[in-house]
Each structure stands twice: as C-alpha cells, then as structure tokens.
Design a protein around this motif. Structure first.
Motif, mmCIF file in Angstrom:
data_model
loop_
_atom_site.group_PDB
_atom_site.id
_atom_site.type_symbol
_atom_site.label_atom_id
_atom_site.label_comp_id
_atom_site.label_asym_id
_atom_site.label_seq_id
_atom_site.Cartn_x
_atom_site.Cartn_y
_atom_site.Cartn_z
ATOM 1 N N ASP A 43 0.837 -1.206 0.000
ATOM 2 C CA ASP A 43 0.000 0.000 0.000
ATOM 3 C C ASP A 43 0.869 1.253 0.000
ATOM 4 O O ASP A 43 0.630 2.204 -0.758
ATOM 5 C CB ASP A 43 -0.898 0.033 1.239
ATOM 6 N N ASP A 44 1.870 1.258 0.879
ATOM 7 C CA ASP A 44 2.748 2.420 0.991
ATOM 8 C C ASP A 44 3.514 2.650 -0.299
ATOM 9 O O ASP A 44 3.664 3.784 -0.773
ATOM 10 C CB ASP A 44 3.729 2.236 2.154
ATOM 11 N N GLY A 45 4.031 1.565 -0.870
ATOM 12 C CA GLY A 45 4.796 1.684 -2.107
ATOM 13 C C GLY A 45 3.952 2.209 -3.252
ATOM 14 O O GLY A 45 4.388 3.080 -4.024
ATOM 15 N N VAL A 46 2.724 1.691 -3.383
ATOM 16 C CA VAL A 46 1.816 2.135 -4.442
ATOM 17 C C VAL A 46 1.467 3.608 -4.254
ATOM 18 O O VAL A 46 1.471 4.399 -5.215
ATOM 19 C CB VAL A 46 0.541 1.264 -4.453
ATOM 20 N N GLU A 47 1.176 4.006 -3.020
ATOM 21 C CA GLU A 47 0.845 5.393 -2.733
ATOM 22 C C GLU A 47 1.995 6.324 -3.100
ATOM 23 O O GLU A 47 1.794 7.373 -3.730
ATOM 24 C CB GLU A 47 0.505 5.548 -1.251
ATOM 25 N N TYR A 48 3.216 5.943 -2.721
ATOM 26 C CA TYR A 48 4.364 6.804 -3.022
ATOM 27 C C TYR A 48 4.586 6.918 -4.525
ATOM 28 O O TYR A 48 4.897 7.997 -5.045
ATOM 29 C CB TYR A 48 5.627 6.288 -2.333
ATOM 30 N N LEU A 49 4.444 5.812 -5.245
ATOM 31 C CA LEU A 49 4.672 5.842 -6.694
ATOM 32 C C LEU A 49 3.651 6.718 -7.407
ATOM 33 O O LEU A 49 3.965 7.354 -8.427
ATOM 34 C CB LEU A 49 4.658 4.417 -7.254
ATOM 35 N N LYS A 50 2.443 6.790 -6.893
ATOM 36 C CA LYS A 50 1.450 7.705 -7.468
ATOM 37 C C LYS A 50 1.904 9.146 -7.297
ATOM 38 O O LYS A 50 1.757 9.968 -8.212
ATOM 39 C CB LYS A 50 0.093 7.483 -6.804
ATOM 40 N N GLN A 51 2.481 9.456 -6.134
ATOM 41 C CA GLN A 51 2.986 10.802 -5.899
ATOM 42 C C GLN A 51 4.229 11.066 -6.764
ATOM 43 O O GLN A 51 4.389 12.151 -7.334
ATOM 44 C CB GLN A 51 3.336 10.979 -4.429
ATOM 45 N N ALA A 52 5.079 10.068 -6.864
ATOM 46 C CA ALA A 52 6.335 10.233 -7.611
ATOM 47 C C ALA A 52 6.089 10.446 -9.100
ATOM 48 O O ALA A 52 6.920 11.035 -9.790
ATOM 49 C CB ALA A 52 7.219 9.003 -7.403
ATOM 50 N N SER A 53 4.960 9.984 -9.586
ATOM 51 C CA SER A 53 4.662 10.157 -11.010
ATOM 52 C C SER A 53 4.563 11.619 -11.392
ATOM 53 O O SER A 53 4.749 11.975 -12.566
ATOM 54 C CB SER A 53 3.357 9.429 -11.359
ATOM 55 N N GLU A 54 4.293 12.482 -10.408
ATOM 56 C CA GLU A 54 4.170 13.921 -10.675
ATOM 57 C C GLU A 54 5.420 14.696 -10.272
ATOM 58 O O GLU A 54 5.474 15.915 -10.450
ATOM 59 C CB GLU A 54 2.961 14.481 -9.905
ATOM 60 N N ALA A 55 6.403 14.016 -9.721
ATOM 61 C CA ALA A 55 7.583 14.703 -9.189
ATOM 62 C C ALA A 55 8.676 14.837 -10.247
ATOM 63 O O ALA A 55 8.792 14.012 -11.159
ATOM 64 C CB ALA A 55 8.112 13.954 -7.976
ATOM 65 N N ASP A 56 9.482 15.889 -10.092
ATOM 66 C CA ASP A 56 10.600 16.107 -11.011
ATOM 67 C C ASP A 56 11.863 15.383 -10.558
ATOM 68 O O ASP A 56 12.663 14.945 -11.375
ATOM 69 C CB ASP A 56 10.904 17.602 -11.124
ATOM 70 N N LYS A 57 12.048 15.262 -9.248
ATOM 71 C CA LYS A 57 13.282 14.667 -8.735
ATOM 72 C C LYS A 57 13.255 13.149 -8.855
ATOM 73 O O LYS A 57 12.180 12.529 -8.762
ATOM 74 C CB LYS A 57 13.489 15.064 -7.263
ATOM 75 N N PRO A 58 14.405 12.524 -9.034
ATOM 76 C CA PRO A 58 14.458 11.056 -9.018
ATOM 77 C C PRO A 58 14.188 10.533 -7.610
ATOM 78 O O PRO A 58 14.342 11.267 -6.627
ATOM 79 C CB PRO A 58 15.894 10.751 -9.453
ATOM 80 N N PHE A 59 13.781 9.274 -7.508
ATOM 81 C CA PHE A 59 13.481 8.711 -6.189
ATOM 82 C C PHE A 59 14.361 7.505 -5.886
ATOM 83 O O PHE A 59 14.818 6.792 -6.777
ATOM 84 C CB PHE A 59 11.997 8.335 -6.066
ATOM 85 N N PHE A 60 14.577 7.325 -4.585
ATOM 86 C CA PHE A 60 15.193 6.119 -4.040
ATOM 87 C C PHE A 60 14.193 5.538 -3.055
ATOM 88 O O PHE A 60 13.902 6.126 -2.017
ATOM 89 C CB PHE A 60 16.508 6.454 -3.334
#
Length: 481
Positions: free
Chosen positions: A192-209
């Motif tokens: 759940d947490d991973g899916v939620e974060y990836l939805k947010q990351a789809s709109e972000a400019d910075k790369p994620f770890f």
C-alpha cells in the motif's frame, strides 16, 4: 580497473539519462525491494522448489540474476541486524559492527543520505532494524517496523503432530497478532505504501530512491488461508539434506536459540512440511504484493528510467540439515536471491559469479552519481558492461567469507566450501560442484587434506584482512561481545 569501471558507469548513466529535460530528472530512479529470511532457492523461476512466485519470476526474466549472492555474517543471533547495518553503511561485517552509527549518520554517510545528497527523494517503509532511526536518514519513512512481528508462545515448538496442529496456532488466525497486528497484513501495508508513493512520484521532477522492506518471510509465518491452502502437504517436498538433528547444533548456535525453538526436536517430516508450507505461503503472498508495486511503477510512467533491485537479508534453513534458523554457514542460510532490472540490463541473464548482497549499495550510488568514499563493497556495474575485462567479473571477489559470532567461520572458493567450528575443533569440507546440498563432508578424508589446509590458511587470512575479532581458528580466541 577503476578507470575502465568509471568509463562503463559513465556510459551506462549517459544512456539512462538521454533525452530528459533536466539534470535531476535524468538520473535513474532506484527501487529497492527487500525480503527477510528468504533463501536463494525460494524463487519459482530458479527451478529448485515447487513454489509460486510469478511476479518475481517475471522480474528475473526481465533482468539479471546472481545465483550466488551471500551475506557476510553476523555478530549476534539476529543476523538481520548485521546484514542491514552492512547494507545501510556499505561496510564489511566487522567494520559495520565497529561503526558508530550515530556519528556516521550525523556525517550523512548512510546509504539513503548519500542518495539524498545526490538529488534524490528518499523513501522507506517496512522493516528497518538498524540502530539509528529510519526517519532520521530518509526523507520520508512510514510504518517503520521492528525486527520481527510479535511471536507468541503458541507459535513455538510446533506442530508436534497432527492433533497438535488441529488444536493449535494457525497462520491465518488474526487473534495471534504478529503480521496481523493492526488488522491488516504487514506485507499488504508495505505494498500500500509503495503504491501510494509511486502515485505521488509520477508527478515529481526529482528522481526517487525507494527502500521497501518486507518483514516476510520471517516468522511468525502468517498468511491468508487461501495462500496456505495452495500448498497441501503432499505438494511439499522434504529437503534432500534433511536431518532429525544436526550433530553440532548445540555448539554452533544452541538448541535454545529462538529460531531453533520454532520446531520440535527431533525434527519430523510432518513438522518440517507444515513449517515449509507456511513459509512458502508467506512468500507467495509477498510476491503478490510485489506485483502490485511493480504495476504501480508501470502506471507511474517512471519504469523505463528505474533500476529495480530485489534481494533478502539472509536465507533460512526450515528443515535443511536439521536446522530451522539462519545462524549457520550452509547455503540455504547464507545465500539469497538477487535480481537487477533496468536500463541496459540484459534480460534473462544469469550469473554465477559470487557477490555479496550489499554490493547493491555502491552499484546504486554509482548509478546515481553519488559519493562512494568509504564503501567497502563492490559495484556490480562491470557485469552490465560487455566490454569490461573478464577479470572484473570472474574475480569480483576471489572468495566469499561468512561468520557467526565466535562459533562459526566459512570460506567458499572455486566450488569448495570450508566451514570451521573453532570452539569444538570441527572442520567441514564440501565440494559444492558435486555436492550442492552439502551432504558429503570430506574434511576427514586424507585425499583432501591439502584442500583443507589451503582453505584454512586463506580463511584465516580473510579473517585478518576483515578485522575479525577471532584471531585464529585453532585458538578460537574470540574478542567480540
């Protein structure tokens, strides 16, 4: 080698970054998925066990798998503490033990902090079990879990027989808490947490770890009933190297060690099959959660610029050699699955070169253009470069070392493994090429005396080089605590 490796890294990163709008956006994302207590054999695609892991199977087809990934050892019974400390510091086992983590984290030297300094949003959820707080070293940390879900007395010494099973602890019964504490299975919460974060990351400019750490497949081995039902006992095969009791169990780890008390002594076929049934069910349930995370990555639009790593902190015996836990030097305990998927990673490639699971740290740091100073482990990027010298791959590590407190030491090299139990003066030698199940101890055979001598000498040299607190295999003088 350093110059060649740097060129290879630059080329890989340049290809990964091509065509993006800004320097930060062009850096590849890193998705790290981490399991607990998961032996190398528990991936269906490997063909070693009858187990369902369709999403991990697909991940293996999409990328590179390392069949001989090892954990370097532990300084206490909680092997995961050492493994995760090595992982988050990049330090070899005895250097990790001696590192002042509070000072180290304040100097911004932890893995996640190095990624953050390289321009990454850093995110963590799940099991941590490192002695500095996860929120202090990640940008965001959610549902940070302790070392293991709470076990109950009913979860130990079971099942004694079929009647004991009928009347006792069940992996799907939520009243026992554990993975069910809070009402929802912890593996589902990580997803759940991973899916939620990836939805947010789809709109972000910075790369994620992303550091997604499952508590599965650690005990208590709890999963929904439909997953347990997928593994009727007649589907479960007994380990070929099963023993009712390991002859040196008391000396090497102790029969009263927590992990070893999960199953009755002497081990029985019924108890082993039930424990493996529950182990497999928990892994299959986790695999489905990993599938949800991978789907969310695809939906985010970030998949093409993301490196995915999957591994575990160490393996688990669950009946191999008459042992249950991970506090031993056999392959089922010291070897883990390891997969790498991403830009320029050759699909369905399989490598037997020995690595340590913590090699992911310099690999990801180099992909990110982050600082690697003081990291002991070695980058895997030469394996992605077809033009890199063969020696960079075949001699990644000349031999593999592992250890457990003051009772066990191991070296594996060129298809041979030597295990030493210094406190009781026992040495074991296995030809892994001919005897992968480690059933035929050759140490007492005069024909292999030279092999024992050579590997013993090399193991003691490794101990010296790594700062092992055991000064000699013959004196068993252990300076650890």
């Amino acid at each position: 080698m350093k110059r060649i490796q740097s060129i290879a890294i630059a080329a890989l990163v340049a290809l990964t970054l091509a065509g993006s709008a800004s320097a930060e956006q062009t850096k590849p994302n890193i998705l790290f998925i981490f399991a607990d207590d998961m032996s190398y054999e528990t991936i269906g695609a490997y063909g070693l066990l009858d187990i369902d892991t369709p999403h991990l199977d697909e991940l293996a087809k999409r990328g590179m798998t390392f069949s001989h990934a090892y954990n370097m050892g532990a300084w206490n019974g909680a092997v995961c503490v050492a493994s995760r400390t090595m992982l988050n510091t990049g330090k070899f086992v005895w250097n990790a033990k001696s590192t002042n983590l509070k000072s180290y984290s304040q100097e911004n030297r932890m893995w996640s902090q190095r990624m953050g300094a390289a321009g990454y949003d850093t995110y963590m959820t799940g099991k941590w079990h490192v002695s500095v707080s996860a929120p202090s070293v990640f940008g965001v940390a959610k549902h940070v879990r302790a070392g293991m879900p709470k076990q109950t007395p009913a979860g130990y010494n079971r099942p004694k027989d079929e009647e004991d099973y009928r009347n006792g602890w069940k992996p799907w019964d939520k009243k026992y808490g554990g993975f069910w504490q809070g009402g929802k299975h912890w593996s589902e919460i990580v997803a759940d947490d991973g899916v939620e974060y990836l939805k947010q990351a789809s709109e972000a400019d910075k790369p994620f770890f992303m550091y997604l750490a499952f508590n599965a497949a650690h005990d208590p081995r709890q999963a929904p009933k439909e997953y347990v039902d997928r593994y009727p006992l007649d589907r479960i095969e007994m380990p070929e190297n099963f023993l009712p009791e390991y002859p040196h169990a008391e000396a090497i780890c102790g029969k009263n060690l927590r992990d070893e008390k999960l199953m009755p002594y002497p081990r029985t076929e019924y108890a082993v099959k039930v424990n493996r049934q529950e182990y497999f069910a928990l892994i299959t349930h986790m695999d489905d959660q990993i599938g949800r995370i991978l789907d969310a990555l695809e939906e985010s639009g970030k998949a093409d610029n993301t490196y995915i790593f999957f591994t575990a902190d160490h393996g688990l015996s669950v009946g191999h050699h008459g042992l249950v836990g991970k506090q031993n030097m056999y392959d089922d305990s010291v070897r883990v699955p390891f997969m790498m998927v991403g830009p320029n990673v050759k699909p369905d490639s399989k490598l037997e070169a020995p690595i340590y699971l913590q090699d992911i740290v310099p690999t990801s740091l180099e992909l990110a253009g982050a600082d690697t100073e003081g990291v002991d482990f070695k980058s895997l990027l030469p394996f992605l470069d077809e033009d890199a010298p063969a020696s960079d791959k075949t001699e990644h590590y000349d031999s593999v070392y592992s250890s457990y407190i003051g009772t066990q030491r191991m070296i594996s090299k060129d298809g041979w493994k030597l295990i030493s139990y210094p406190k009781i003066g026992v040495t074991r030698l296995f030809n892994l090429t001919k005897d992968p199940q480690e059933m035929n101890d050759l140490a007492a055979n005069p024909e292999y005396a030279a092999q024992v001598k050579s590997l013993t000498k090399e193991l003691e040299q490794q101990m010296d080089d790594l700062g092992d607190p055991m000064t000699s295999l013959t004196s068993a003088d252990y300076q650890g605590k």
